[in-house]
Design a protein around this motif. Structure first.
Motif, short mmCIF file in Angstrom:
data_model
loop_
_atom_site.label_atom_id
_atom_site.label_comp_id
_atom_site.label_asym_id
_atom_site.label_seq_id
_atom_site.Cartn_x
_atom_site.Cartn_y
_atom_site.Cartn_z
N ILE A 161 0.82 -1.21 0.00
CA ILE A 161 0.00 0.00 0.00
C ILE A 161 0.86 1.27 0.00
CG2 ILE A 161 -2.00 -1.08 1.08
CD1 ILE A 161 -1.08 0.05 3.75
N TRP A 162 2.03 1.19 -0.65
CA TRP A 162 2.88 2.37 -0.74
C TRP A 162 3.48 2.57 -2.13
CZ3 TRP A 162 7.77 1.02 -2.20
CH2 TRP A 162 8.20 -0.29 -1.91
N PHE A 163 3.11 1.78 -3.09
CA PHE A 163 3.65 1.86 -4.45
C PHE A 163 2.52 1.78 -5.45
CE2 PHE A 163 5.21 -0.12 -8.34
CZ PHE A 163 6.33 0.66 -8.62
N PRO A 164 2.55 2.60 -6.53
CA PRO A 164 3.63 3.47 -7.02
C PRO A 164 3.66 4.85 -6.37
CG PRO A 164 1.84 3.43 -8.58
CD PRO A 164 1.47 2.46 -7.51
N LYS A 165 2.77 5.14 -5.44
CA LYS A 165 2.80 6.39 -4.69
C LYS A 165 2.39 6.05 -3.25
CE LYS A 165 -0.83 8.89 -4.51
NZ LYS A 165 -1.92 9.87 -4.75
#
Length: 216
Positions: A161-165
């Motif tokens: 829950i941290w990629f691509p942003k």
């Protein structure tokens, strides 16, 4: 005519453009053939494994040109995963088959993570656990938690829950309140987003995944 299910649509649909579905598709793993007209698993069909056959020049051209109204007979096993990988809703919805081909699912997940509208479209489809995880991850990255309620099963909760942003701090904070079981995922997101204060407040139990996130 529906070549996938070997039936006729009634009432007949007007302007049913040709969709290039007559290519003899083969697979690296044993699975039911796409077009098994003789219902013998294409036992007598001749073909070449995908890894051994040359790339169809016509399919390559269609990777960067608009699809024609009447699609020629081409190797759609190349066009389908590329449409999914790029999150192109129009191309993918037209090209995809009733069952996914080899390598299509990872491309779908990648497209969902990178294209919010592709994720929104998949939210209206009948999906699997893996696709729902990707959809909900994309919604979290968009700072949208409206989908999360008491009936959302833990199996649908995403891991990455941290990629691509990265999402905003209030989103991760509220997510930890609504679903404490996601604390490890939130902690890893805090490491990658450098949300030091939120990470400290989580008091997450160290595990191998947290150590790896810290190393990155």
């Amino acid at each position: 005519m529906d070549d996938y299910n070997r039936c006729l649509h009634s009432p007949l649909r007007s302007e049913a453009y040709l969709n290039g579905d007559t290519w003899k598709s083969t697979f690296l793993v044993m699975r039911r053939p796409t077009f098994d007209i003789t219902e013998d698993w294409c036992l007598d069909a001749e073909g070449t494994l995908p890894g051994a056959r040359p790339v169809d020049p016509e399919a390559v051209r269609l990777l960067y040109e608009p699809l024609l109204a009447d699609l020629p007979t081409v190797d759609k096993d190349l066009l389908i995963p590329m449409a999914a990988w790029s999150g192109n809703i129009d191309r993918y919805a037209r090209l995809r088959r009733p069952t996914m081909i080899h390598g299509e699912l990872p491309c779908v997940i990648r497209g969902i993570y990178h294209q919010p509208f592709f994720a929104k479209w998949w939210l209206t489809q009948e999906t699997s656990e893996y696709i729902r995880q990707a959809i909900y991850a994309r919604l979290i990255l968009n700072n949208d938690l409206s989908w999360l309620n008491d009936n959302t099963p833990d199996t649908d909760l995403p891991v990455l829950i941290w990629f691509p942003k990265t999402a905003a701090i209030p989103t991760y904070t509220e997510l930890s309140r609504l679903r404490p079981s996601m604390t490890p995922q939130i902690a890893r997101a805090c490491i990658n987003a450098n949300y030091q204060d939120l990470f400290n407040s989580l008091n997450a139990t160290p595990d191998i995944f947290l150590w790896r996130a810290a190393e990155i």
